[in-house]
Design an enzyme around this catalytic site. Sequence first.
Site, PDB file in Angstrom:
ATOM      1  N   ILE A  74       0.836  -1.194   0.000  1.00  0.00           N
ATOM      2  CA  ILE A  74       0.000   0.000   0.000  1.00  0.00           C
ATOM      3  C   ILE A  74       0.873   1.247   0.000  1.00  0.00           C
ATOM      4  O   ILE A  74       1.833   1.339   0.775  1.00  0.00           O
ATOM      5  CB  ILE A  74      -0.910   0.033   1.252  1.00  0.00           C
ATOM      6  CG1 ILE A  74      -1.723  -1.261   1.339  1.00  0.00           C
ATOM      7  CG2 ILE A  74      -1.841   1.232   1.215  1.00  0.00           C
ATOM      8  CD1 ILE A  74      -2.394  -1.464   2.675  1.00  0.00           C
ATOM      9  N   CYS A  75       0.517   2.192  -0.841  1.00  0.00           N
ATOM     10  CA  CYS A  75       1.234   3.467  -0.848  1.00  0.00           C
ATOM     11  C   CYS A  75       0.440   4.455   0.000  1.00  0.00           C
ATOM     12  O   CYS A  75      -0.547   5.024  -0.451  1.00  0.00           O
ATOM     13  CB  CYS A  75       1.362   3.988  -2.271  1.00  0.00           C
ATOM     14  SG  CYS A  75       2.194   5.570  -2.351  1.00  0.00           S
ATOM     15  N   LEU A  76       0.848   4.574   1.234  1.00  0.00           N
ATOM     16  CA  LEU A  76       0.128   5.442   2.166  1.00  0.00           C
ATOM     17  C   LEU A  76       1.180   6.139   3.032  1.00  0.00           C
ATOM     18  O   LEU A  76       2.016   5.469   3.657  1.00  0.00           O
ATOM     19  CB  LEU A  76      -0.820   4.581   3.013  1.00  0.00           C
ATOM     20  CG  LEU A  76      -1.842   5.295   3.872  1.00  0.00           C
ATOM     21  CD1 LEU A  76      -2.775   6.133   3.014  1.00  0.00           C
ATOM     22  CD2 LEU A  76      -2.653   4.288   4.666  1.00  0.00           C
TER      23      LEU A  76
END
Lengths: 570, 148
Positions: B85-87
């Site tokens: 996840i790109c968070l």
Amino acid sequence: MSNDITDPSDWPTEYASLREIDSHLRCPICKEMLRAAVMLQCHHNFCSECIRRHLDKESNCPACRIPTSTSQMRRNVALDEIANNFKDCRSKLLRILMESLEPKRNTSQQHGPLSRSNSMEIDDVALQQKRRRTSARMSPTNKSAPKISNDGSSNCSQDPNNMNMDLSLADDDNDDRDGDFVDVSSHESTSHHKGKHVTRSSGPVLRSRIPRSSNASTPLELSNNTAPAPELVSSTLPDFGPSNSASGAPTTSVPGSVLSKPSTLVACPICGNGIPFTYTNTHLDNYCLLKQNDPNYTIPYKVIITQKSDIIALYEKCGASGKSISNATANTSTSVSISSTTPGGSPRRTNDSQISPGLSFNSNGGKKPVATYPEPKRIPKLTYSILNDKQLRKKLQELGLPTHGDKQLMQKRHAEYVTIYNANCDATRPQTQAQLMKAMEVWERSYEKDMQTREAQRRALEQQQQIQQKELAQQKKKEEERAATENDTEPGTPTLSSSQSSSQNGGSNHVNNDAVAVAVATASAFAHALKYADEYAELIADVKKRMQADKEKKTLEDNQQAQMRTQPNS
Amino acid sequence: MALPKRIIKETERLMADPAPGISAMAHEDNLRYFDVIITGPEQSPFAGGVFKLELFLPEEYPMSPPKVRFLTKIYHPNIDKLGRICLDILKDKWSPALQIRTVLLSVQALLSSPNPDDPLANDVAQHWKENENAAIQTAQEWTRKYAM
């Protein structure tokens, strides 16, 4: 809910404000009650230790990400005291709250939320609540100090056996904390300030839960209905609960008769001598404010309450003779000097004739009337990269820490100690050096354990990798073998002409079969151990299939050989 | 290493008072490992889907962020095919004041508002940018296929 793990949600939903208080007294990092609360410049509060650990790695506020550093940290002493005291009384408060809610939840809701305070039933709970509050020393910094003092005196008037204890408690509180917070509120108050006080200091938190008999009126009503003289007692009556049905009765305005109830004695805010609180204004107006000595009351309050065993006799004697008997014990500093040295509201106190006697305990705080929070010397951080082992070892030695281990360990040890030591400097209830050292020992052990488990994990990983490599090699080998067998079988199957070659290969086939069997065994063993169970299952199935095929081939070959053998015979 | 109180507390709270559309259960044999289920938010291409995630609290937690990964395949510009996840709060914007609950709520919010300008799955992001409707349709298809 265990006692160890606490959470704001422990509080019943009926008391949302308690939840709020609880959550605001928690560190956003560790979610525990604040320990050594410090505030950053963005006004967010954290445990000193937690924020120090965070600022070791980052340089921003965990709550709002505003850039900050340890140098911006300021101790939040009041908040720390509140958190400490809340922590002390939390479980009891919760228990009592739950107990008091039980019958309420069972009975039909006759009372609206507003009359909750009047709907409490159990006298015992009232008493418990009272004791608990007194003994738990609810944060004196938060205007509850006057309450403690009030409680103390009102308790005494009810229960002479308890009086000494409660008085001493109140006095203890004032001994090690500053009473100035208290003073401000007393200044604000009018002639009915006592009534206001109780209302205010009980606040939204406690007030709603203070159990009362149904016929008891609210604090304000009481204090308004009664004469100013017995104000103190009457105003604290509601706190004490139903047992005070004869409100105002225990006190009279005659000093002499008050003496038989020593509990009604209070310390004069100016001279510090014990005087009946109903006599306070007279005493102040006629003597202290005119800088004259009151011949009737010459014994410092502190002396009175410290001589608990002889207290009654002392009072009687004092009251009868009206003369000082305790010159020998008059070792306490006079309150004149106290009030002059006390910063803040104290100077005003001396000019104010409206001082509440119940609050004046605080001015008699003894030799240290104001709790000061000196800034202890903190250990500066080191730049470990520029230190060699020897220098680091020396630094550790200076701090009295163990010096074994490699540089990494020494560095971690030093950093850990600096963190907990500096955090301890921010605490209003600091730990002793011995406790810190013990904490370091615990850290040392857990670090060792940690390293051991890490080492074990590393080894396990290595082993796994080795196994995987072996596995790969084996697989390769198998594939080669497979290719070999395929090469073997292709020419071997159809014709008799190749019988010789196939019989030659028969031996090698046997060897191959053994190798495959071993491979199957190892593969299935590893398949359990490793995650690639599916792949291995396929592999195993494949290998088995091939073995089956090999077997069939062998029987075929055997038949062929047998045929061949029979052919020449025939 | 003993389990920090904070983790126990968070686990208890997640069980006792789960956030809507989110469930997180700690593994019995490893209390730092959580099985997470997030339901696709309404009004998003993932509505109706039930997405499985894994969440792991490293040794340094809460001083370092938890590791979170989608286990269910999902067509999302900020989630790659391995489920990573790109968070920002899982990376450089992590703060120890955050917790499991807030992280999972952020992930849920990410499903509602994909951000193709900060992509992790480049092809998906490209698709999303060029033809959002088609990309959303694909996301719905994937949701039906893998998350229902």
